[in-house]
Design an enzyme around this catalytic site. Structure first.
Site, short mmCIF file in Angstrom:
data_model
loop_
_atom_site.label_atom_id
_atom_site.label_comp_id
_atom_site.label_asym_id
_atom_site.label_seq_id
_atom_site.Cartn_x
_atom_site.Cartn_y
_atom_site.Cartn_z
N GLU A 12 -5.03 -8.58 -0.46
CA GLU A 12 -5.76 -8.41 0.79
C GLU A 12 -7.20 -8.07 0.46
O GLU A 12 -7.44 -7.25 -0.43
CB GLU A 12 -5.22 -7.24 1.63
CG GLU A 12 -3.93 -7.45 2.35
CD GLU A 12 -3.56 -6.21 3.17
OE1 GLU A 12 -2.37 -5.98 3.33
OE2 GLU A 12 -4.47 -5.49 3.64
N GLU A 37 0.80 -1.22 0.00
CA GLU A 37 0.00 0.00 0.00
C GLU A 37 0.85 1.29 0.00
O GLU A 37 0.71 2.14 0.88
CB GLU A 37 -0.98 -0.02 1.18
CG GLU A 37 -1.96 -1.17 1.07
CD GLU A 37 -3.05 -1.17 2.14
OE1 GLU A 37 -2.97 -0.35 3.08
OE2 GLU A 37 -3.98 -2.00 2.03
#
Length: 507
Positions: free
Chosen positions: A276, A159
């Protein structure tokens, strides 16, 4: 209205739902509770890969700078890495390597994330970072073999579009890190799989720019990755949060976005891994523990493989410490299991999926029908999950005409979780929410966590079974139909002569 399930198959059921699962930071895998939880998950579900943070963070102890003869040097130590990967492979699961976070001895700054202080700054030396990557992969190849490690996808960072995970969310700095890392990976072996950019929701614009960057610079990229969550802003309470949720279709839309964005571009056709996903992005949201959650995610598991190559549930168990040591056995953790291996309703959703057949016969808004190679038919059905906060729907009907072939009857085994059954969180609440349950309370919770099961014989007419499933509130049910081809009851046997089954002991 009854849905007629066609006899002709509609293709194979994708295993994208089990390709990968998430985990807490790398060194947590050294713990007994973690390994016992993973062993249970692998026995009953059987994920293929496992991904988590912290492979290169200080807790794993890989990057070890020191001074000798007045010169700075680095030793690469794989003591913990070997123990963890050995345990994974013994349990039939392979790493999905995430390269991060930055070792403190190589970091350019002091910014960290999480309770365990993962450093999220760029390397002070990209050359030293590249050597760390090469050394790690050479060690893994030497220990486990090139053919094995070639099956482990390698993802660069986590991220980077969020300033909490990558200093200033600096896109150009991430591109540089990716370029250096991808070349380092391929220097070890051209067949190793490397990809990124592992972006979080809300940063879709990063992906086309990433594709243009790797194409313009001729940087290797074997797959693209992103994450998916469907919750709104966190409303904090002590040791927990509440959040709104978008409909489950929002997750499927996020899964599908990379293929749509990359179509016609330099990475068109690249595998898409959602490394995820969950409803809430918070590890302290009680929704993760509920029956609602299983019903909410059922259509995602049933349909996600149609729009991406994998989607990894975050995470397999609650041995997870991003915001500190959990304060209670049920605390809203991401896991399919709590600490001490108490199964949540969403665990059973995955276990039900693991018992589905290979061939898809039908899909619907509330069901998935598959057939096994031996003729058994499995039906996964779920009740609606209303994200508006209304009363849960009870009495939802799924009525199917299911092909089972020529047989005298079919044996139905039904397993269900709902608000009433297989709901350990509800039992824990009724027990007074013990933060650290005693041994007997743990036994009670494990027993309450088991699905309700029932069975009966159903008539077969013209090769079909008329299956009527009435679902309770937030119920997810697995109905397994086995054709009974031969009835071996002896001709002299009469069940009516058994007390309680028929006439009272006829003469």
């Amino acid at each position: 209205m009854r849905t007629v399930v066609p006899d002709r198959g509609q293709g194979r059921l994708s295993e994208a739902w089990r390709y990968c699962v998430g985990t807490g930071r790398f060194d947590l895998a050294l713990r007994r509770d973690y390994q016992e939880s993973l062993a249970l998950v692998q026995r009953e579900i059987g994920f293929r890969h496992i991904r988590g943070h912290g492979l290169l963070s200080d807790g794993a102890g890989v990057h070890r700078p020191y001074e000798h003869a007045g010169e700075r040097r680095v030793r690469h130590v794989f003591t913990y890495v070997d123990q963890v990967v050995d345990a994974y492979l013994d349990l039939g699961i392979r790493p999905f390597l995430e390269l991060g976070f930055m070792p403190s001895g190589l970091a350019s700054g002091e910014q960290t994330v999480f309770w365990w202080h993962g450093n999220v700054t760029p390397p002070a030396s990209h050359a030293e970072w590249a050597e760390l990557v090469r050394a790690t992969l050479r060690h893994l190849v030497g220990r486990y073999g090139l053919d094995e490690v070639r099956t482990w996808p390698i993802e660069v960072w986590n991220e980077p579009n969020l300033k909490e995970f990558w200093q200033d969310a600096d896109e150009a700095a991430y591109h540089r890190l990716y370029e250096v890392t991808a070349h380092a990976v391929k220097e070890v072996d051209a067949g190793l799989l490397v990809g990124g950019p592992a972006i979080s929701p809300g940063a879709d614009e990063w992906l086309p720019r990433f594709a243009d960057f790797v194409a313009a610079r001729d940087v290797p990229c074997d797959f693209v990755s992103r994450h998916a969550y469907s919750s709104g802003p966190a409303q904090h309470v002590p040791f927990g949060v509440h959040q709104t949720l978008m409909p489950a279709e929002a997750l499927l839309e996020q899964f599908a976005t990379p293929r749509r964005q990359l179509a016609g571009g330099p990475l068109a056709g690249a595998p898409v891994h959602v490394t995820e996903f969950n409803s809430s992005y918070r590890p302290d949201n009680p929704v993760h523990d509920t029956a609602f959650h299983a019903a909410y995610l059922a259509p995602v598991l049933a349909g996600g493989g149609e729009v991406c190559d994998s989607f990894a549930y975050w995470t397999f168990c609650d041995v997870f410490e991003e915001i500190g040591v959990p304060a209670s056995i049920f605390h809203g953790g991401f896991g399919l299991l709590t600490h001490r291996q108490i199964k949540k309703p969403t665990y059973h959703l995955y276990a039900f999926m693991a018992r589905m057949g290979e061939e898809v016969l039908a899909r619907g808004a509330d069901h998935l029908v598959t057939r096994h190679g031996d003729g058994r038919v499995s039906v996964l059905a779920w009740a609606p999950a209303d994200v508006t906060g209304g009363d849960p729907v009870t009495g939802h009907q799924v009525r199917l005409s299911v092909p089972v072939g020529p047989a005298g009857s079919a044996f139905l085994l039904r397993s269900s979780v709902s608000e009433e059954h297989g709901n350990a969180w509800a039992a824990w609440r009724e027990l007074g929410r013990p933060a650290s349950p005693a041994a007997r309370e743990l036994d009670v919770l494990r027993e309450a966590a088991e699905p309700a099961r029932s069975h009966r014989a159903l008539p077969v007419r013209d090769g079909r079974v008329e299956l009527d499933l009435r679902l309770g509130a937030h119920e997810v049910t697995l109905a397994e139909l086995t054709p009974v081809l031969v009835d071996e009851t002896p001709p002299w046997w009469d069940d009516r002569r058994l007390l309680g089954l028929g006439e009272e002991n006829p003469a």
